[in-house]
Write a protein that holds these residues in place. Structure first.
Motif, PDB file in Angstrom:
ATOM      1  N   LEU A 206       0.832  -1.206   0.000  1.00 48.25           N
ATOM      2  CA  LEU A 206       0.000   0.000   0.000  1.00 48.25           C
ATOM      3  C   LEU A 206       0.864   1.252   0.000  1.00 48.25           C
ATOM      4  O   LEU A 206       0.604   2.194  -0.747  1.00 48.25           O
ATOM      5  N   ARG A 207       1.889   1.253   0.833  1.00 43.38           N
ATOM      6  CA  ARG A 207       2.758   2.430   0.900  1.00 43.38           C
ATOM      7  C   ARG A 207       3.465   2.661  -0.443  1.00 43.38           C
ATOM      8  O   ARG A 207       3.680   3.811  -0.844  1.00 43.38           O
ATOM      9  N   GLU A 209       2.163   2.008  -3.234  1.00 39.13           N
ATOM     10  CA  GLU A 209       1.095   2.294  -4.201  1.00 39.13           C
ATOM     11  C   GLU A 209       1.055   1.281  -5.337  1.00 39.13           C
ATOM     12  O   GLU A 209       0.775   1.617  -6.488  1.00 39.13           O
ATOM     13  N   SER A 212      -4.472  -0.580  -4.216  1.00 38.84           N
ATOM     14  CA  SER A 212      -5.229   0.398  -3.437  1.00 38.84           C
ATOM     15  C   SER A 212      -5.891  -0.234  -2.219  1.00 38.84           C
ATOM     16  O   SER A 212      -6.064  -1.454  -2.135  1.00 38.84           O
ATOM     17  N   THR A 213      -6.286   0.631  -1.298  1.00 44.75           N
ATOM     18  CA  THR A 213      -7.026   0.177  -0.127  1.00 44.75           C
ATOM     19  C   THR A 213      -8.338  -0.479  -0.527  1.00 44.75           C
ATOM     20  O   THR A 213      -8.749  -1.491   0.055  1.00 44.75           O
ATOM     21  N   TYR A 238      -8.172   8.198   5.769  1.00 40.48           N
ATOM     22  CA  TYR A 238      -7.735   7.133   4.850  1.00 40.48           C
ATOM     23  C   TYR A 238      -6.618   6.281   5.446  1.00 40.48           C
ATOM     24  O   TYR A 238      -6.690   5.050   5.449  1.00 40.48           O
ATOM     25  N   TYR A 239      -5.578   6.933   5.986  1.00 44.25           N
ATOM     26  CA  TYR A 239      -4.430   6.190   6.486  1.00 44.25           C
ATOM     27  C   TYR A 239      -4.758   5.452   7.783  1.00 44.25           C
ATOM     28  O   TYR A 239      -4.329   4.317   7.999  1.00 44.25           O
ATOM     29  N   ARG A 242      -6.931   2.210   6.955  1.00 43.98           N
ATOM     30  CA  ARG A 242      -6.235   1.016   6.489  1.00 43.98           C
ATOM     31  C   ARG A 242      -5.359   0.425   7.585  1.00 43.98           C
ATOM     32  O   ARG A 242      -5.201  -0.790   7.674  1.00 43.98           O
TER      33      ARG A 242
END
Length: 390
Positions: A206-207, A209, A212-213, A238-239, A242
Protein backbone atom coordinates in the motif's frame (compact mmCIF):
# COMPACT_ATOMS: atom_id res chain seq x y z
CA UNK A 1 2.80 -21.31 33.67
CA UNK A 2 4.91 -23.68 31.61
CA UNK A 3 2.94 -26.39 29.81
CA UNK A 4 4.08 -30.02 30.12
CA UNK A 5 4.74 -30.09 26.37
CA UNK A 6 6.99 -27.02 26.46
CA UNK A 7 10.75 -27.24 26.11
CA UNK A 8 12.45 -26.81 29.48
CA UNK A 9 15.75 -24.88 29.31
CA UNK A 10 16.99 -26.74 32.40
CA UNK A 11 16.50 -30.04 30.54
CA UNK A 12 18.23 -29.01 27.31
CA UNK A 13 20.09 -31.69 25.36
CA UNK A 14 23.07 -29.37 25.60
CA UNK A 15 25.63 -27.85 23.27
CA UNK A 16 28.14 -29.53 20.98
CA UNK A 17 30.94 -27.99 23.06
CA UNK A 18 30.18 -28.11 26.79
CA UNK A 19 30.15 -24.73 28.55
CA UNK A 20 29.66 -23.56 32.10
CA UNK A 21 26.09 -22.34 32.54
CA UNK A 22 25.27 -18.70 33.23
CA UNK A 23 24.18 -17.64 36.69
CA UNK A 24 21.73 -15.10 35.27
CA UNK A 25 20.42 -16.45 31.94
CA UNK A 26 18.86 -19.71 30.87
CA UNK A 27 20.51 -21.66 28.02
CA UNK A 28 17.82 -20.46 25.59
CA UNK A 29 18.30 -16.84 26.68
CA UNK A 30 22.02 -17.17 25.99
CA UNK A 31 21.22 -18.56 22.54
CA UNK A 32 18.97 -15.58 21.82
CA UNK A 33 21.62 -13.12 22.95
CA UNK A 34 24.33 -14.76 20.84
CA UNK A 35 22.14 -14.47 17.77
CA UNK A 36 21.38 -10.80 18.44
CA UNK A 37 25.09 -10.06 18.83
CA UNK A 38 26.12 -12.04 15.73
CA UNK A 39 27.50 -10.42 12.58
CA UNK A 40 24.89 -12.19 10.44
CA UNK A 41 22.03 -10.70 12.46
CA UNK A 42 23.40 -7.16 12.11
CA UNK A 43 23.67 -7.58 8.34
CA UNK A 44 19.93 -8.26 8.10
CA UNK A 45 19.47 -4.50 8.48
CA UNK A 46 20.59 -4.03 4.88
CA UNK A 47 19.05 -7.13 3.29
CA UNK A 48 15.91 -7.16 1.19
CA UNK A 49 12.60 -8.28 2.60
CA UNK A 50 10.46 -7.25 -0.39
CA UNK A 51 11.94 -3.86 -1.28
CA UNK A 52 15.65 -3.21 -1.80
CA UNK A 53 16.90 -1.83 1.49
CA UNK A 54 17.69 1.66 0.15
CA UNK A 55 14.14 2.12 -1.19
CA UNK A 56 12.89 4.00 1.84
CA UNK A 57 13.01 4.14 5.61
CA UNK A 58 9.48 2.83 6.09
CA UNK A 59 9.76 -0.46 4.21
CA UNK A 60 10.65 -3.64 6.06
CA UNK A 61 14.11 -5.13 5.85
CA UNK A 62 15.07 -8.65 6.89
CA UNK A 63 15.99 -7.23 10.30
CA UNK A 64 12.73 -5.42 11.00
CA UNK A 65 10.84 -8.44 9.64
CA UNK A 66 12.71 -10.72 12.04
CA UNK A 67 11.90 -8.43 14.96
CA UNK A 68 8.21 -8.46 14.05
CA UNK A 69 8.26 -12.25 13.77
CA UNK A 70 9.88 -12.49 17.21
CA UNK A 71 7.20 -10.26 18.76
CA UNK A 72 4.36 -12.33 17.35
CA UNK A 73 6.12 -15.55 18.31
CA UNK A 74 6.57 -14.50 21.94
CA UNK A 75 2.91 -13.52 22.21
CA UNK A 76 1.71 -16.87 20.91
CA UNK A 77 4.24 -18.83 22.99
CA UNK A 78 3.06 -17.11 26.16
CA UNK A 79 -0.58 -17.83 25.33
CA UNK A 80 0.20 -21.54 24.82
CA UNK A 81 2.45 -21.98 27.85
CA UNK A 82 5.59 -22.52 25.79
CA UNK A 83 9.13 -21.36 26.44
CA UNK A 84 9.13 -17.78 25.18
CA UNK A 85 12.90 -17.50 25.01
CA UNK A 86 13.37 -20.52 22.75
CA UNK A 87 10.49 -19.36 20.56
CA UNK A 88 11.99 -15.89 20.24
CA UNK A 89 15.43 -17.34 19.52
CA UNK A 90 14.24 -19.43 16.58
CA UNK A 91 12.20 -16.49 15.28
CA UNK A 92 15.19 -14.14 15.35
CA UNK A 93 17.42 -16.73 13.64
CA UNK A 94 15.02 -17.98 10.96
CA UNK A 95 16.23 -15.64 8.19
CA UNK A 96 19.95 -15.47 8.98
CA UNK A 97 20.74 -17.48 5.84
CA UNK A 98 19.08 -15.18 3.33
CA UNK A 99 21.46 -13.79 0.68
CA UNK A 100 21.21 -10.25 -0.72
CA UNK A 101 18.11 -9.32 -2.78
CA UNK A 102 15.69 -11.61 -0.95
CA UNK A 103 14.22 -14.62 -2.70
CA UNK A 104 15.50 -13.33 -6.05
CA UNK A 105 19.06 -13.56 -4.77
CA UNK A 106 18.40 -17.00 -3.33
CA UNK A 107 17.05 -18.30 -6.64
CA UNK A 108 20.12 -17.00 -8.46
CA UNK A 109 22.54 -18.48 -5.94
CA UNK A 110 20.70 -21.81 -5.88
CA UNK A 111 21.03 -22.09 -9.65
CA UNK A 112 24.72 -21.25 -9.55
CA UNK A 113 25.34 -23.72 -6.74
CA UNK A 114 23.34 -26.54 -8.34
CA UNK A 115 26.54 -28.35 -9.51
CA UNK A 116 28.03 -28.02 -6.01
CA UNK A 117 25.20 -29.19 -3.75
CA UNK A 118 22.69 -26.36 -4.11
CA UNK A 119 21.74 -23.48 -1.85
CA UNK A 120 18.90 -23.14 0.66
CA UNK A 121 18.54 -20.23 3.07
CA UNK A 122 17.29 -22.41 5.95
CA UNK A 123 20.29 -24.71 5.62
CA UNK A 124 22.55 -21.68 5.30
CA UNK A 125 21.19 -20.26 8.57
CA UNK A 126 22.27 -23.43 10.33
CA UNK A 127 25.69 -23.25 8.63
CA UNK A 128 26.11 -19.69 9.88
CA UNK A 129 25.40 -20.54 13.52
CA UNK A 130 27.46 -23.75 13.51
CA UNK A 131 30.42 -22.70 11.36
CA UNK A 132 30.63 -19.26 9.75
CA UNK A 133 30.38 -17.05 12.84
CA UNK A 134 33.95 -17.22 14.13
CA UNK A 135 34.31 -15.05 17.19
CA UNK A 136 34.73 -17.44 20.09
CA UNK A 137 38.01 -18.92 21.29
CA UNK A 138 36.80 -22.49 21.83
CA UNK A 139 34.52 -23.16 18.85
CA UNK A 140 33.32 -22.06 15.43
CA UNK A 141 29.76 -20.84 15.20
CA UNK A 142 27.67 -19.83 18.20
CA UNK A 143 27.58 -23.22 19.97
CA UNK A 144 23.81 -23.03 20.40
CA UNK A 145 21.70 -25.57 22.26
CA UNK A 146 20.32 -28.63 20.51
CA UNK A 147 16.78 -27.27 20.77
CA UNK A 148 17.66 -24.01 19.01
CA UNK A 149 19.55 -25.79 16.25
CA UNK A 150 16.65 -28.19 15.78
CA UNK A 151 14.25 -25.26 15.51
CA UNK A 152 16.36 -23.50 12.90
CA UNK A 153 16.75 -26.69 10.87
CA UNK A 154 13.14 -27.87 10.76
CA UNK A 155 10.76 -25.12 11.94
CA UNK A 156 8.96 -25.58 8.61
CA UNK A 157 8.59 -29.33 9.16
CA UNK A 158 10.61 -32.54 8.82
CA UNK A 159 13.56 -32.46 6.42
CA UNK A 160 13.88 -35.53 4.21
CA UNK A 161 16.78 -36.70 2.01
CA UNK A 162 18.45 -35.61 -0.12
CA UNK A 163 19.61 -32.98 2.34
CA UNK A 164 21.08 -29.64 1.20
CA UNK A 165 24.84 -29.90 1.58
CA UNK A 166 24.93 -27.02 4.06
CA UNK A 167 22.40 -28.77 6.27
CA UNK A 168 24.13 -32.13 6.05
CA UNK A 169 27.50 -30.64 6.93
CA UNK A 170 26.09 -28.52 9.75
CA UNK A 171 24.24 -31.44 11.34
CA UNK A 172 27.34 -33.61 11.69
CA UNK A 173 27.48 -34.86 15.27
CA UNK A 174 24.19 -33.21 16.25
CA UNK A 175 21.46 -35.78 15.40
CA UNK A 176 18.69 -33.20 15.06
CA UNK A 177 16.11 -35.91 14.31
CA UNK A 178 15.33 -34.33 10.96
CA UNK A 179 12.60 -36.87 10.15
CA UNK A 180 10.35 -35.58 12.95
CA UNK A 181 8.56 -32.28 13.46
CA UNK A 182 10.19 -29.56 15.52
CA UNK A 183 9.22 -28.48 19.02
CA UNK A 184 6.02 -26.49 19.52
CA UNK A 185 8.22 -23.42 20.10
CA UNK A 186 9.81 -23.73 16.66
CA UNK A 187 6.42 -24.39 15.05
CA UNK A 188 5.13 -21.18 16.62
CA UNK A 189 8.11 -19.28 15.18
CA UNK A 190 7.28 -20.63 11.71
CA UNK A 191 3.65 -19.51 11.93
CA UNK A 192 4.71 -16.14 13.32
CA UNK A 193 6.79 -15.72 10.16
CA UNK A 194 3.71 -16.39 8.00
CA UNK A 195 1.59 -13.98 10.03
CA UNK A 196 4.19 -11.22 9.96
CA UNK A 197 4.90 -11.27 6.23
CA UNK A 198 1.26 -11.63 5.21
CA UNK A 199 0.52 -8.53 7.27
CA UNK A 200 3.47 -6.32 6.46
CA UNK A 201 3.66 -7.12 2.75
CA UNK A 202 0.13 -5.75 2.43
CA UNK A 203 1.18 -2.68 4.40
CA UNK A 204 4.34 -2.10 2.37
CA UNK A 205 2.51 -2.71 -0.91
CA UNK A 206 0.00 0.00 0.00
CA UNK A 207 2.76 2.43 0.90
CA UNK A 208 4.45 1.71 -2.45
CA UNK A 209 1.10 2.29 -4.20
CA UNK A 210 1.22 -1.06 -5.97
CA UNK A 211 -2.47 -1.54 -5.14
CA UNK A 212 -5.23 0.40 -3.44
CA UNK A 213 -7.03 0.18 -0.13
CA UNK A 214 -10.29 -0.47 -1.97
CA UNK A 215 -8.74 -3.51 -3.65
CA UNK A 216 -7.64 -4.92 -0.30
CA UNK A 217 -11.11 -4.36 1.15
CA UNK A 218 -12.48 -6.87 -1.38
CA UNK A 219 -10.16 -9.72 -0.32
CA UNK A 220 -11.16 -12.51 2.08
CA UNK A 221 -10.64 -11.77 5.80
CA UNK A 222 -9.77 -8.18 4.96
CA UNK A 223 -13.32 -7.46 3.83
CA UNK A 224 -14.54 -8.21 7.36
CA UNK A 225 -11.74 -6.17 8.91
CA UNK A 226 -12.55 -3.08 6.85
CA UNK A 227 -16.26 -3.50 7.54
CA UNK A 228 -15.60 -3.63 11.28
CA UNK A 229 -13.51 -0.45 11.12
CA UNK A 230 -16.11 1.38 9.04
CA UNK A 231 -18.88 0.39 11.43
CA UNK A 232 -17.00 1.62 14.49
CA UNK A 233 -15.24 4.64 12.96
CA UNK A 234 -17.37 6.01 10.10
CA UNK A 235 -15.53 8.61 8.02
CA UNK A 236 -12.14 7.69 9.46
CA UNK A 237 -9.05 9.20 7.81
CA UNK A 238 -7.73 7.13 4.85
CA UNK A 239 -4.43 6.19 6.49
CA UNK A 240 -5.92 5.43 9.89
CA UNK A 241 -8.64 3.33 8.26
CA UNK A 242 -6.23 1.02 6.49
CA UNK A 243 -3.98 0.77 9.53
CA UNK A 244 -6.91 -0.20 11.76
CA UNK A 245 -8.08 -2.79 9.22
CA UNK A 246 -4.62 -4.35 8.88
CA UNK A 247 -4.25 -4.36 12.66
CA UNK A 248 -7.45 -6.38 12.88
CA UNK A 249 -6.22 -8.66 10.09
CA UNK A 250 -3.11 -9.33 12.17
CA UNK A 251 -5.27 -10.19 15.15
CA UNK A 252 -7.48 -12.56 13.15
CA UNK A 253 -4.43 -14.57 12.04
CA UNK A 254 -3.01 -14.83 15.56
CA UNK A 255 -6.34 -15.83 17.12
CA UNK A 256 -6.91 -18.46 14.44
CA UNK A 257 -3.54 -20.09 15.07
CA UNK A 258 -4.06 -20.09 18.84
CA UNK A 259 -7.56 -21.57 18.62
CA UNK A 260 -6.46 -24.21 16.14
CA UNK A 261 -3.38 -25.08 18.24
CA UNK A 262 -5.44 -25.48 21.41
CA UNK A 263 -7.85 -27.80 19.60
CA UNK A 264 -4.96 -29.90 18.25
CA UNK A 265 -3.32 -30.06 21.68
CA UNK A 266 -6.57 -31.30 23.18
CA UNK A 267 -6.67 -34.13 20.65
CA UNK A 268 -3.01 -35.14 20.85
CA UNK A 269 -2.79 -34.47 24.62
CA UNK A 270 1.04 -34.46 24.67
CA UNK A 271 2.80 -34.97 27.99
CA UNK A 272 6.24 -33.85 26.80
CA UNK A 273 8.01 -31.78 24.17
CA UNK A 274 9.13 -35.00 22.50
CA UNK A 275 5.53 -36.08 21.98
CA UNK A 276 4.98 -32.85 20.03
CA UNK A 277 7.90 -33.81 17.77
CA UNK A 278 6.56 -37.32 17.27
CA UNK A 279 2.90 -36.36 16.75
CA UNK A 280 3.18 -37.06 13.02
CA UNK A 281 1.65 -33.72 12.06
CA UNK A 282 2.16 -30.05 12.86
CA UNK A 283 0.37 -28.90 16.01
CA UNK A 284 0.71 -25.17 15.33
CA UNK A 285 -1.03 -24.23 12.08
CA UNK A 286 -3.82 -22.17 10.54
CA UNK A 287 -7.31 -23.61 10.34
CA UNK A 288 -8.21 -25.00 6.93
CA UNK A 289 -10.73 -22.26 6.23
CA UNK A 290 -8.39 -19.41 7.05
CA UNK A 291 -5.54 -21.03 5.16
CA UNK A 292 -7.74 -21.15 2.05
CA UNK A 293 -8.48 -17.45 2.46
CA UNK A 294 -4.76 -16.71 2.81
CA UNK A 295 -4.11 -18.49 -0.50
CA UNK A 296 -6.31 -15.89 -2.20
CA UNK A 297 -4.40 -13.07 -0.52
CA UNK A 298 -1.04 -14.59 -1.44
CA UNK A 299 -2.12 -14.98 -5.05
CA UNK A 300 -3.08 -11.30 -5.05
CA UNK A 301 0.31 -10.31 -3.61
CA UNK A 302 2.18 -12.50 -6.06
CA UNK A 303 0.51 -10.90 -9.07
CA UNK A 304 0.33 -7.31 -7.85
CA UNK A 305 3.51 -7.03 -5.81
CA UNK A 306 6.06 -9.81 -6.21
CA UNK A 307 5.65 -10.03 -9.99
CA UNK A 308 4.64 -6.50 -10.93
CA UNK A 309 6.14 -5.49 -14.33
CA UNK A 310 8.68 -3.14 -12.76
CA UNK A 311 9.66 -5.86 -10.34
CA UNK A 312 10.43 -8.28 -13.17
CA UNK A 313 12.94 -5.77 -14.55
CA UNK A 314 14.57 -5.35 -11.16
CA UNK A 315 14.72 -9.12 -10.58
CA UNK A 316 16.64 -9.51 -13.83
CA UNK A 317 19.11 -6.79 -12.85
CA UNK A 318 19.94 -8.07 -9.38
CA UNK A 319 20.09 -11.64 -10.68
CA UNK A 320 22.78 -10.43 -13.05
CA UNK A 321 24.72 -8.99 -10.12
CA UNK A 322 24.82 -12.37 -8.35
CA UNK A 323 25.49 -14.24 -11.61
CA UNK A 324 28.46 -11.95 -12.30
CA UNK A 325 29.96 -12.02 -8.82
CA UNK A 326 29.92 -15.81 -8.42
CA UNK A 327 32.16 -16.72 -11.41
CA UNK A 328 34.31 -13.66 -10.77
CA UNK A 329 35.30 -14.91 -7.30
CA UNK A 330 35.70 -18.48 -8.55
CA UNK A 331 38.25 -17.20 -11.06
CA UNK A 332 39.74 -14.54 -8.79
CA UNK A 333 39.70 -15.86 -5.19
CA UNK A 334 42.57 -13.49 -4.39
CA UNK A 335 39.97 -10.69 -4.47
CA UNK A 336 38.19 -12.21 -1.48
CA UNK A 337 38.89 -10.56 1.90
CA UNK A 338 41.94 -11.78 3.81
CA UNK A 339 40.05 -14.01 6.26
CA UNK A 340 38.32 -15.78 3.37
CA UNK A 341 41.55 -16.29 1.41
CA UNK A 342 42.86 -18.48 4.24
CA UNK A 343 39.89 -20.81 3.71
CA UNK A 344 40.64 -20.89 -0.02
CA UNK A 345 44.23 -21.93 0.69
CA UNK A 346 42.97 -24.81 2.84
CA UNK A 347 40.92 -26.26 -0.05
CA UNK A 348 43.39 -25.72 -2.87
CA UNK A 349 42.44 -27.78 -5.93
CA UNK A 350 38.92 -28.62 -4.67
CA UNK A 351 36.50 -26.87 -7.03
CA UNK A 352 33.41 -27.78 -5.00
CA UNK A 353 34.90 -26.53 -1.75
CA UNK A 354 35.93 -23.29 -3.44
CA UNK A 355 32.42 -22.79 -4.82
CA UNK A 356 31.00 -23.26 -1.33
CA UNK A 357 33.36 -20.66 0.09
CA UNK A 358 32.32 -18.21 -2.63
CA UNK A 359 28.67 -19.02 -1.96
CA UNK A 360 29.16 -18.39 1.77
CA UNK A 361 30.80 -15.06 1.02
CA UNK A 362 28.19 -13.82 -1.45
CA UNK A 363 25.26 -15.00 0.67
CA UNK A 364 26.57 -12.94 3.56
CA UNK A 365 26.59 -9.74 1.52
CA UNK A 366 24.05 -7.02 2.13
CA UNK A 367 22.18 -5.53 -0.83
CA UNK A 368 24.32 -2.42 -0.87
CA UNK A 369 27.60 -4.29 -0.51
CA UNK A 370 26.71 -6.63 -3.38
CA UNK A 371 25.88 -3.67 -5.60
CA UNK A 372 29.05 -1.82 -4.59
CA UNK A 373 31.20 -4.92 -5.09
CA UNK A 374 29.73 -5.51 -8.54
CA UNK A 375 30.36 -1.91 -9.55
CA UNK A 376 33.92 -1.95 -8.18
CA UNK A 377 35.03 -5.36 -9.45
CA UNK A 378 33.06 -5.82 -12.65
CA UNK A 379 31.67 -2.43 -13.61
CA UNK A 380 28.51 -1.74 -15.57
CA UNK A 381 25.57 0.52 -14.75
CA UNK A 382 25.15 1.77 -11.19
CA UNK A 383 22.16 -0.07 -9.74
CA UNK A 384 22.28 1.67 -6.41
CA UNK A 385 19.51 4.06 -7.33
CA UNK A 386 16.94 1.55 -8.60
CA UNK A 387 13.56 2.22 -6.96
CA UNK A 388 11.44 -0.83 -7.60
CA UNK A 389 10.58 -3.72 -5.25
CA UNK A 390 11.75 -7.31 -5.50
Amino acid sequence: MRAVYACDPMMTRGRLVAEEESAHRSPFQRDRDRIIHSSAFRRLKHKTQVFVEHEGDYFRTRLTHSLEVAQVARTMARALGLDEDLTETVALAHDLGHPPFGHTGEEALAALMAPYGGYDHNAQALRIVTHLERHYAEFDGLNLTWETLEGIAKHNGPVTPPLPWALEASCAGLDLELDTHASAEAQVAALADDIAYNHHDLHDGLRAELFSTDELAELPILDRCFAAVDARYPGLNYYRRRHEALRRFFGVLVEDVLANARAALNVVDPSSAQEIREAGRPIIRFSNGLFDDLKVIRTFLFKRMYRAPSVIVMRAEVTEVVEDLFPFFLQNPSDLPKQWRKDVEDVAGDATALARIVSDYISGMTDRFALESHQRLIGGPDRGTVKTPL
